[in-house]
Design an enzyme around this catalytic site. Structure first.
Site, mmCIF file in Angstrom:
data_model
loop_
_atom_site.group_PDB
_atom_site.id
_atom_site.type_symbol
_atom_site.label_atom_id
_atom_site.label_comp_id
_atom_site.label_asym_id
_atom_site.label_seq_id
_atom_site.Cartn_x
_atom_site.Cartn_y
_atom_site.Cartn_z
ATOM 1 N N HIS A 17 0.840 -1.205 0.000
ATOM 2 C CA HIS A 17 0.000 0.000 0.000
ATOM 3 C C HIS A 17 0.873 1.252 0.000
ATOM 4 C CE1 HIS A 17 -3.084 -2.602 2.303
ATOM 5 N NE2 HIS A 17 -3.592 -2.405 1.090
ATOM 6 N N LYS A 41 -17.896 -5.632 6.844
ATOM 7 C CA LYS A 41 -16.611 -6.329 6.824
ATOM 8 C C LYS A 41 -16.116 -6.527 8.257
ATOM 9 C CE LYS A 41 -12.532 -6.388 3.953
ATOM 10 N NZ LYS A 41 -11.738 -5.695 2.964
ATOM 11 N N ARG A 90 -1.881 -5.851 -8.599
ATOM 12 C CA ARG A 90 -0.839 -6.845 -8.323
ATOM 13 C C ARG A 90 -0.764 -7.883 -9.429
ATOM 14 N NH1 ARG A 90 -3.303 -8.062 -2.524
ATOM 15 N NH2 ARG A 90 -5.021 -8.071 -3.946
ATOM 16 N N SER A 128 -3.277 -7.482 2.747
ATOM 17 C CA SER A 128 -3.575 -7.383 4.182
ATOM 18 C C SER A 128 -3.989 -8.736 4.737
ATOM 19 C CB SER A 128 -4.679 -6.353 4.420
ATOM 20 O OG SER A 128 -4.232 -5.067 4.073
#
Length: 159
Positions: A17, A41, A90, A128
């Protein structure tokens, strides 16, 4: 003045990040790192904790500010006068999802552009979720997150 927003859950912030944020800060006059408030979440860190970790991790980036928001990113962008969304990619799998999101954002506001940045190869596997999984088993995350995040993870995992 070109204002960009880099949004996400950042639960927790990783070196991947920070790489995207720093590189975005080299391109745009101002980068707002916006932590998405998503009550659906199940996050490890509270929004306030994530904002504070991001503030500490970006303290040396003078044109970066950290905030949080709830609702549509486009509404937040308009409130902040931002013109660009920064998104890190990514892998090809990221592109498919990000293309859909960028398309709906463009439909919601044609004046907002999405700026895609390929992640640095050394962070292409990093997320993460992976950091939390590694930390859960008490393995070192020292090369994945800043020291302040590593310490915060240790405290959370000890709870």
């Amino acid at each position: 003045m070109a204002i960009a927003v880099c949004s996400g859950s950042f639960d927790p912030v990783t070196y991947g990040h920070l790489d995207i944020i720093a590189r975005g800060a080299n391109v745009f006059d101002k980068v707002i790192v916006a932590v998405l408030i998503n009550s659906k979440k199940n996050s490890l860190f509270s929004v306030e904790e994530r904002v504070e970790l991001l503030r500490q991790a970006t303290a040396d980036m003078k044109n970066v500010e950290v905030d949080s928001f709830d609702g549509l990113l486009i509404d937040y962008m308009n409130k902040k006068g931002a013109q660009v969304i920064i998104r890190g990619l990514r892998a090809v799998s990221d592109f498919e999802y990000e293309m859909q999101v960028a398309s709906i954002n463009k439909k919601l506001d044609e004046h907002i552009e999405t700026f895609f940045m390929m992640t640095n190869n050394q962070y292409s596997y990093l997320s993460s979720s992976i950091v939390k999984e590694v930390a859960k088993y008490k393995a070192s995350v020292a090369d994945l997150v800043p020291p302040i995040v590593e310490e915060a993870l240790k405290r959370k995992m000890a709870e």
